[in-house]
Motif scaffolding. Structure first.
Motif, PDB file in Angstrom:
ATOM      1  N   LEU A  54       0.817  -1.218   0.000  1.00 49.63           N
ATOM      2  CA  LEU A  54       0.000   0.000   0.000  1.00 49.63           C
ATOM      3  C   LEU A  54       0.846   1.262   0.000  1.00 49.63           C
ATOM      4  O   LEU A  54       0.479   2.264  -0.623  1.00 49.63           O
ATOM      5  N   THR A  55       1.983   1.227   0.685  1.00 53.73           N
ATOM      6  CA  THR A  55       2.875   2.391   0.696  1.00 53.73           C
ATOM      7  C   THR A  55       3.314   2.734  -0.720  1.00 53.73           C
ATOM      8  O   THR A  55       3.301   3.907  -1.129  1.00 53.73           O
ATOM      9  N   LEU A  56       3.680   1.735  -1.482  1.00 58.26           N
ATOM     10  CA  LEU A  56       4.097   1.966  -2.868  1.00 58.26           C
ATOM     11  C   LEU A  56       2.942   2.469  -3.718  1.00 58.26           C
ATOM     12  O   LEU A  56       3.080   3.451  -4.462  1.00 58.26           O
ATOM     13  N   LEU A  57       1.791   1.812  -3.635  1.00 57.09           N
ATOM     14  CA  LEU A  57       0.664   2.182  -4.489  1.00 57.09           C
ATOM     15  C   LEU A  57       0.188   3.602  -4.201  1.00 57.09           C
ATOM     16  O   LEU A  57      -0.118   4.369  -5.132  1.00 57.09           O
ATOM     17  N   ARG A  58       0.138   3.968  -2.943  1.00 57.39           N
ATOM     18  CA  ARG A  58      -0.274   5.338  -2.600  1.00 57.39           C
ATOM     19  C   ARG A  58       0.730   6.362  -3.101  1.00 57.39           C
ATOM     20  O   ARG A  58       0.352   7.449  -3.546  1.00 57.39           O
ATOM     21  N   SER A  59       2.013   6.024  -3.039  1.00 56.83           N
ATOM     22  CA  SER A  59       3.025   6.973  -3.517  1.00 56.83           C
ATOM     23  C   SER A  59       2.964   7.124  -5.035  1.00 56.83           C
ATOM     24  O   SER A  59       3.208   8.220  -5.560  1.00 56.83           O
ATOM     25  N   VAL A  70      -0.782   1.036 -13.942  1.00 58.43           N
ATOM     26  CA  VAL A  70      -0.123   0.236 -12.919  1.00 58.43           C
ATOM     27  C   VAL A  70      -0.720  -1.163 -12.948  1.00 58.43           C
ATOM     28  O   VAL A  70      -1.945  -1.329 -12.865  1.00 58.43           O
ATOM     29  N   ILE A  71       0.142  -2.158 -13.077  1.00 58.70           N
ATOM     30  CA  ILE A  71      -0.298  -3.556 -13.054  1.00 58.70           C
ATOM     31  C   ILE A  71       0.477  -4.263 -11.948  1.00 58.70           C
ATOM     32  O   ILE A  71       1.709  -4.285 -11.959  1.00 58.70           O
ATOM     33  N   ILE A  72      -0.260  -4.824 -11.000  1.00 54.74           N
ATOM     34  CA  ILE A  72       0.350  -5.608  -9.916  1.00 54.74           C
ATOM     35  C   ILE A  72       0.076  -7.075 -10.203  1.00 54.74           C
ATOM     36  O   ILE A  72      -1.065  -7.438 -10.520  1.00 54.74           O
ATOM     37  N   LEU A  73       1.081  -7.896 -10.112  1.00 54.14           N
ATOM     38  CA  LEU A  73       0.904  -9.333 -10.268  1.00 54.14           C
ATOM     39  C   LEU A  73       1.113 -10.017  -8.927  1.00 54.14           C
ATOM     40  O   LEU A  73       2.197  -9.929  -8.342  1.00 54.14           O
ATOM     41  N   ASP A  74       0.058 -10.653  -8.436  1.00 53.55           N
ATOM     42  CA  ASP A  74       0.169 -11.412  -7.195  1.00 53.55           C
ATOM     43  C   ASP A  74       0.781 -12.769  -7.510  1.00 53.55           C
ATOM     44  O   ASP A  74       0.178 -13.603  -8.185  1.00 53.55           O
ATOM     45  N   ASP A  75       1.991 -12.983  -7.017  1.00 58.05           N
ATOM     46  CA  ASP A  75       2.757 -14.190  -7.335  1.00 58.05           C
ATOM     47  C   ASP A  75       2.529 -15.259  -6.268  1.00 58.05           C
ATOM     48  O   ASP A  75       3.401 -15.526  -5.441  1.00 58.05           O
ATOM     49  N   ASP A  76       1.330 -15.835  -6.276  1.00 57.70           N
ATOM     50  CA  ASP A  76       0.999 -16.950  -5.388  1.00 57.70           C
ATOM     51  C   ASP A  76       1.248 -16.614  -3.920  1.00 57.70           C
ATOM     52  O   ASP A  76       1.832 -17.398  -3.168  1.00 57.70           O
ATOM     53  N   SER A  77       0.780 -15.441  -3.504  1.00 57.05           N
ATOM     54  CA  SER A  77       0.961 -15.022  -2.116  1.00 57.05           C
ATOM     55  C   SER A  77       0.114 -15.873  -1.182  1.00 57.05           C
ATOM     56  O   SER A  77      -0.994 -16.291  -1.517  1.00 57.05           O
ATOM     57  N   SER A  78       0.646 -16.091   0.016  1.00 53.95           N
ATOM     58  CA  SER A  78      -0.102 -16.814   1.042  1.00 53.95           C
ATOM     59  C   SER A  78      -0.695 -15.862   2.079  1.00 53.95           C
ATOM     60  O   SER A  78      -1.314 -16.304   3.041  1.00 53.95           O
ATOM     61  N   ASP A  79      -0.501 -14.565   1.889  1.00 55.73           N
ATOM     62  CA  ASP A  79      -1.064 -13.577   2.806  1.00 55.73           C
ATOM     63  C   ASP A  79      -2.168 -12.780   2.088  1.00 55.73           C
ATOM     64  O   ASP A  79      -2.724 -13.253   1.100  1.00 55.73           O
ATOM     65  N   ARG A  80      -2.456 -11.571   2.530  1.00 55.94           N
ATOM     66  CA  ARG A  80      -3.576 -10.784   2.003  1.00 55.94           C
ATOM     67  C   ARG A  80      -3.144  -9.820   0.893  1.00 55.94           C
ATOM     68  O   ARG A  80      -3.857  -8.859   0.596  1.00 55.94           O
ATOM     69  N   THR A  81      -2.018 -10.076   0.266  1.00 52.44           N
ATOM     70  CA  THR A  81      -1.534  -9.166  -0.768  1.00 52.44           C
ATOM     71  C   THR A  81      -2.582  -8.922  -1.853  1.00 52.44           C
ATOM     72  O   THR A  81      -2.876  -7.771  -2.203  1.00 52.44           O
ATOM     73  N   TYR A  82      -3.156  -9.978  -2.394  1.00 56.68           N
ATOM     74  CA  TYR A  82      -4.117  -9.821  -3.492  1.00 56.68           C
ATOM     75  C   TYR A  82      -5.357  -9.063  -3.029  1.00 56.68           C
ATOM     76  O   TYR A  82      -5.835  -8.149  -3.725  1.00 56.68           O
ATOM     77  N   ALA A  83      -5.891  -9.406  -1.869  1.00 60.08           N
ATOM     78  CA  ALA A  83      -7.101  -8.747  -1.378  1.00 60.08           C
ATOM     79  C   ALA A  83      -6.856  -7.260  -1.141  1.00 60.08           C
ATOM     80  O   ALA A  83      -7.714  -6.414  -1.471  1.00 60.08           O
ATOM     81  N   ILE A  84      -5.703  -6.919  -0.590  1.00 58.51           N
ATOM     82  CA  ILE A  84      -5.370  -5.511  -0.343  1.00 58.51           C
ATOM     83  C   ILE A  84      -5.283  -4.747  -1.657  1.00 58.51           C
ATOM     84  O   ILE A  84      -5.819  -3.638  -1.797  1.00 58.51           O
ATOM     85  N   GLU A  86      -6.646  -5.579  -4.535  1.00 59.67           N
ATOM     86  CA  GLU A  86      -7.965  -5.572  -5.176  1.00 59.67           C
ATOM     87  C   GLU A  86      -8.834  -4.454  -4.603  1.00 59.67           C
ATOM     88  O   GLU A  86      -9.511  -3.741  -5.342  1.00 59.67           O
ATOM     89  N   THR A  87      -8.786  -4.276  -3.292  1.00 63.01           N
ATOM     90  CA  THR A  87      -9.555  -3.199  -2.658  1.00 63.01           C
ATOM     91  C   THR A  87      -9.033  -1.836  -3.086  1.00 63.01           C
ATOM     92  O   THR A  87      -9.809  -0.927  -3.402  1.00 63.01           O
ATOM     93  N   PHE A  88      -7.713  -1.683  -3.114  1.00 65.70           N
ATOM     94  CA  PHE A  88      -7.120  -0.387  -3.467  1.00 65.70           C
ATOM     95  C   PHE A  88      -7.432  -0.004  -4.909  1.00 65.70           C
ATOM     96  O   PHE A  88      -7.714   1.157  -5.220  1.00 65.70           O
ATOM     97  N   THR A  89      -7.377  -0.960  -5.812  1.00 66.47           N
ATOM     98  CA  THR A  89      -7.528  -0.662  -7.249  1.00 66.47           C
ATOM     99  C   THR A  89      -8.980  -0.588  -7.709  1.00 66.47           C
ATOM    100  O   THR A  89      -9.240  -0.204  -8.856  1.00 66.47           O
ATOM    101  N   ALA A  90      -9.920  -0.921  -6.842  1.00 68.97           N
ATOM    102  CA  ALA A  90     -11.324  -1.055  -7.252  1.00 68.97           C
ATOM    103  C   ALA A  90     -11.872   0.184  -7.944  1.00 68.97           C
ATOM    104  O   ALA A  90     -12.588   0.083  -8.952  1.00 68.97           O
TER     105      ALA A  90
END
Length: 362
Positions: A54-59, A70-84, A86-90
């Motif tokens: 989020l720090t990067l995306l906001r900056s 901006v294209i973010i690729l979620d590389d098989d994360s096991s945490d909430r990276t994709y959900a975070i 997805e909410t930011f880019t909505a």
């Protein structure tokens, strides 16, 4: 003894000369006022980055450059990276997040993620950033101006390092220290020999047409230090590449503690030495054992000369890289001990083929 001391001081003086050249030539990305308008695709591979992304995306959203995606690729994360993400880019049409494909045989994770991102991008320029960074105004415009005015195939920046804990300060400055007293950065652009190559995957800006012609990440798909390998390939093809210091326009917090910093650096520390263990050991012997040999002479003049060269080197590199010269000078012995630890783990990982990063073998 005399021959050994002569070798130590020749090595010290040569490194001092390289540092002085870098300090005087001041190889930094300059800010420019002329605005550019070409589409820039900002491409971010992210794996388990819920604490940083989020720090990067906001900056990026606060950048003064107007024409970007901006294209973010979620590389098989096991945490909430994709959900975070997805909410930011909505509600931001310039931003989108995609799921990465399963890792293919023969590829390393980040290289495959970058390859996929490039296939999704539409920009005239492709800017690859790491997820643990923060960008500042004028960065993208200044970088686009540089790559266009110099007709570069690749522009890479060595980012300013954000260090908040004692453990980070004891390790992270080694990156700029080794870089700036071993390689004159201006030669990356000026010299045609691919041996004069260095780059940082934390900021890689490509001319899109050239990138798609050569498919750089595909060519380096199994390389741990793909950034340096790509710069070598760019130069080997007779194209122009350049690496500069970021000049405060982008920062990165690579690690948050001492253990992670040691582990992170050890995974690719042999690469600048072409994975030659004897060459790496000889370097460690000179940079760590050399000063110990000088101290053992108890010759005050030699000791003062050596300390003066090291101190001036630390000050110049710290000022050039935006770091604290007092801390780096004071903690130099501890940082050299950290370098020894990194060397031991790097050799051990290389011999056992047991280097792990973010849950994957590399």
């Amino acid at each position: 003894m005399i021959i050994a001391l002569a070798i130590v001081f020749i090595f010290l003086i040569l490194r001092f000369a390289v540092t002085l050249f870098n300090f005087i030539s001041d190889p930094k990305l300059r800010k420019v006022n002329r605005m550019h308008h070409e589409l820039v695709s900002i491409l971010i591979p992210a794996r388990n980055e819920e604490d940083n992304i989020l720090t990067l995306l906001r900056s990026i959203e606060q950048q003064d450059y107007q024409n970007y995606e901006v294209i973010i690729l979620d590389d098989d994360s096991s945490d909430r990276t994709y959900a975070i993400c997805e909410t930011f880019t909505a509600n931001l049409p310039r931003f989108r997040v995609i799921k990465g494909q399963p890792l293919k045989d023969g590829w390393l994770g980040k290289n495959f993620a970058c390859y996929q991102l490039a296939r999704e991008a539409k920009g005239k320029y492709l800017l690859f950033l790491d997820a643990d960074e923060q960008v500042y105004k004028e960065l993208i415009n200044s970088a686009v101006h540089r790559i266009a005015s110099k007709n570069l195939a690749l522009l890479s920046l060595f980012t300013n390092q954000d260090m908040r804990s004692f453990g980070e300060i004891a390790v992270v400055p080694l990156m700029h220290y080794i870089l700036l007293n071993l390689l004159p950065l201006r030669l990356i652009y000026l010299a045609k020999n691919p041996s004069f190559a260095a780059a940082s995957g934390q900021f890689m800006l490509f001319d899109s047409a050239v990138y798609h012609r050569y498919k750089w990440h595909q060519l380096s798909k199994n390389r741990v230090v793909e950034d340096v390998e790509i710069m070598k390939m760019v130069k080997a093809e007779g194209l122009k590449g350049e690496s500069l210091l970021a000049n405060g326009l982008i920062s990165c917090r690579m690690y948050t503690n001492y253990q992670d910093a040691i582990s992170g650096f050890s995974k690719n520390f042999l690469a600048p030495f072409n994975y030659s263990i004897p060459g790496f050991l000889f370097y460690l012997l000179l940079i760590i054992g050399g000063p110990l040999l000088v101290f053992s002479t108890l010759n005050l003049q030699l000791i003062l000369m050596m300390c003066g060269l090291i101190l001036l080197t630390r000050i110049m590199i710290s000022l050039a890289s935006g770091q604290n010269a007092f801390y780096n000078s004071l903690l130099h012995p501890l940082q050299m001990l950290s370098l020894l630890f990194i060397g031991v783990f790097a050799i051990q990982n290389h011999l056992t083929n047991n280097t792990m990063w973010k849950g994957r073998r590399v």
